[in-house]
Design a protein around this motif. Structure first.
Motif, mmCIF file in Angstrom:
data_model
loop_
_atom_site.group_PDB
_atom_site.id
_atom_site.type_symbol
_atom_site.label_atom_id
_atom_site.label_comp_id
_atom_site.label_asym_id
_atom_site.label_seq_id
_atom_site.Cartn_x
_atom_site.Cartn_y
_atom_site.Cartn_z
ATOM 1 N N VAL A 116 28.470 108.863 151.329
ATOM 2 C CA VAL A 116 27.198 108.644 152.019
ATOM 3 C C VAL A 116 26.051 108.606 151.009
ATOM 4 O O VAL A 116 25.166 107.742 151.064
ATOM 5 C CB VAL A 116 26.959 109.741 153.080
ATOM 6 N N ILE A 117 26.057 109.555 150.048
ATOM 7 C CA ILE A 117 25.030 109.587 149.004
ATOM 8 C C ILE A 117 25.070 108.302 148.185
ATOM 9 O O ILE A 117 24.035 107.697 147.880
ATOM 10 C CB ILE A 117 25.221 110.820 148.097
ATOM 11 N N GLU A 118 26.283 107.884 147.838
ATOM 12 C CA GLU A 118 26.448 106.664 147.051
ATOM 13 C C GLU A 118 25.888 105.455 147.800
ATOM 14 O O GLU A 118 25.242 104.582 147.212
ATOM 15 C CB GLU A 118 27.935 106.465 146.748
ATOM 16 N N SER A 119 26.119 105.420 149.101
ATOM 17 C CA SER A 119 25.608 104.328 149.933
ATOM 18 C C SER A 119 24.083 104.328 149.971
ATOM 19 O O SER A 119 23.440 103.275 149.902
ATOM 20 C CB SER A 119 26.180 104.441 151.344
ATOM 21 N N GLU A 120 23.503 105.527 150.067
ATOM 22 C CA GLU A 120 22.042 105.632 150.099
ATOM 23 C C GLU A 120 21.427 105.184 148.771
ATOM 24 O O GLU A 120 20.400 104.482 148.752
ATOM 25 C CB GLU A 120 21.632 107.073 150.406
ATOM 26 N N ILE A 121 22.052 105.585 147.653
ATOM 27 C CA ILE A 121 21.565 105.168 146.335
ATOM 28 C C ILE A 121 21.635 103.647 146.211
ATOM 29 O O ILE A 121 20.705 102.984 145.740
ATOM 30 C CB ILE A 121 22.380 105.845 145.219
ATOM 31 N N SER A 122 22.758 103.094 146.646
ATOM 32 C CA SER A 122 22.941 101.646 146.586
ATOM 33 C C SER A 122 21.893 100.933 147.427
ATOM 34 O O SER A 122 21.339 99.902 147.016
ATOM 35 C CB SER A 122 24.350 101.284 147.064
ATOM 36 N N GLY A 123 21.582 101.490 148.608
ATOM 37 C CA GLY A 123 20.579 100.898 149.481
ATOM 38 C C GLY A 123 19.199 100.884 148.838
ATOM 39 O O GLY A 123 18.460 99.885 148.921
ATOM 40 N N GLU A 124 18.853 101.997 148.184
ATOM 41 C CA GLU A 124 17.562 102.069 147.507
ATOM 42 C C GLU A 124 17.466 101.046 146.376
ATOM 43 O O GLU A 124 16.428 100.421 146.158
ATOM 44 C CB GLU A 124 17.331 103.482 146.948
ATOM 45 N N MET A 125 18.552 100.859 145.662
ATOM 46 C CA MET A 125 18.545 99.900 144.561
ATOM 47 C C MET A 125 18.467 98.467 145.070
ATOM 48 O O MET A 125 17.895 97.591 144.411
ATOM 49 C CB MET A 125 19.775 100.111 143.668
ATOM 50 N N GLN A 126 19.055 98.212 146.230
ATOM 51 C CA GLN A 126 18.962 96.876 146.804
ATOM 52 C C GLN A 126 17.531 96.558 147.225
ATOM 53 O O GLN A 126 17.063 95.421 147.110
ATOM 54 C CB GLN A 126 19.929 96.738 147.992
ATOM 55 N N LYS A 127 16.822 97.590 147.707
ATOM 56 C CA LYS A 127 15.399 97.397 148.025
ATOM 57 C C LYS A 127 14.630 97.000 146.764
ATOM 58 O O LYS A 127 13.793 96.097 146.763
ATOM 59 C CB LYS A 127 14.808 98.679 148.602
ATOM 60 N N GLU A 128 14.932 97.705 145.691
ATOM 61 C CA GLU A 128 14.278 97.402 144.419
ATOM 62 C C GLU A 128 14.621 95.990 143.965
ATOM 63 O O GLU A 128 13.748 95.246 143.477
ATOM 64 C CB GLU A 128 14.716 98.419 143.359
ATOM 65 N N ALA A 129 15.897 95.611 144.133
ATOM 66 C CA ALA A 129 16.332 94.278 143.717
ATOM 67 C C ALA A 129 15.589 93.192 144.480
ATOM 68 O O ALA A 129 15.198 92.163 143.912
ATOM 69 C CB ALA A 129 17.841 94.141 143.922
ATOM 70 N N ARG A 130 15.369 93.406 145.784
ATOM 71 C CA ARG A 130 14.657 92.403 146.591
ATOM 72 C C ARG A 130 13.208 92.266 146.124
ATOM 73 O O ARG A 130 12.657 91.161 146.063
ATOM 74 C CB ARG A 130 14.727 92.781 148.071
#
Length: 236
Positions: A116-130
């Motif tokens: 779950v933590i890994e998914s949240e980190i990935s989600g935050e990075m995708q926001k940054e990528a966009r």
């Protein structure tokens, strides 16, 4: 294992009666009528081995693959040495890190805590990528996508652990490596009891070297009793 060099004579105990009978006929090996258990596999193998000895069929050491997972049936062994010296208790560290790694592996699988933590980190990075893509597009018109993907290795999160004791007159915890050998051994036996309780039903052999060594006669008696009770609990 040690077995015959000639392939025909290898792994005799695994051969069927039919295979052994074929060997007896091919090599003209006879079994006396008066022999005990004349038709048993053991008797046949006995005379085949005698044939090998008389015909100089040599044996050699060779590695046998664990086809039947025999190793999985053998117990694990935990060794508690009498004295680790003044350096930190590296055996305890290796055990503890091993337990931590088991936890990290378990909790990083789908839907567990670390996943779950890994998914949240990935989600935050995708926001940054966009956001980065939006800014870069102002300079590069044909940019299609920007991906920022975290590489998370949970097993590298903890390298080792330290053990400290704090007694009534201590103002702060004292590293175990700074305490006497008696305290380290007492810790050793306490950890033995913990592992014995934790691993109930698992095949484990605990080897404890000089568990009775302690500067205080009272504590020596106590640690021997703890060791005896813990050992009985494990064997039972």
């Amino acid at each position: 294992m040690v077995d015959y060099e000639k392939e025909d004579f290898q792994l005799l105990c695994r051969k069927s009666d039919e295979e052994l009978n074929e060997m007896l006929g091919r090599y003209e090996i006879s079994i006396p009528v008066q022999g005990r258990g004349r038709n048993s596999k053991l008797e046949k193998i006995k005379y085949i081995k005698e044939y090998c000895a008389s015909h100089d069929i040599l044996r050699k050491e060779r590695y046998v693959n664990d086809e039947y997972n025999i190793c999985s049936l053998l117990p694990n062994v935990e060794l508690f040495k009498a004295d680790y010296g003044l350096e930190a208790d590296t055996r305890f560290k290796s055990n503890s890190v091993s337990e931590i790694l088991d936890y990290l592996e378990r909790e990083s699988t789908e839907s567990n805590k670390l996943a779950v933590i890994e998914s949240e980190i990935s989600g935050e990075m995708q926001k940054e990528a966009r956001s980065v893509k939006g800014y870069m597009s102002e300079y590069v018109s044909n940019l299609k996508e920007v991906e920022i993907k975290p590489i998370i290795t949970w097993k590298d999160a903890i390298k080792s652990v330290d053990v400290s004791f704090q007694f009534e007159n201590d103002v702060r915890p004292i590293p175990m490596s700074h305490k006497g050998a008696g305290y380290r051994r007492l810790f050793m036996v306490a950890r033995f009891r913990y592992l014995a309780e934790k691993n109930k039903g698992v095949n484990i052999i605990y080897l404890i070297e000089e568990p009775e060594t302690f500067s205080s006669p009272v504590r020596t008696k106590m640690i021997c009793l703890v060791h005896y009770v813990g050992f009985r609990m494990t064997i039972k």
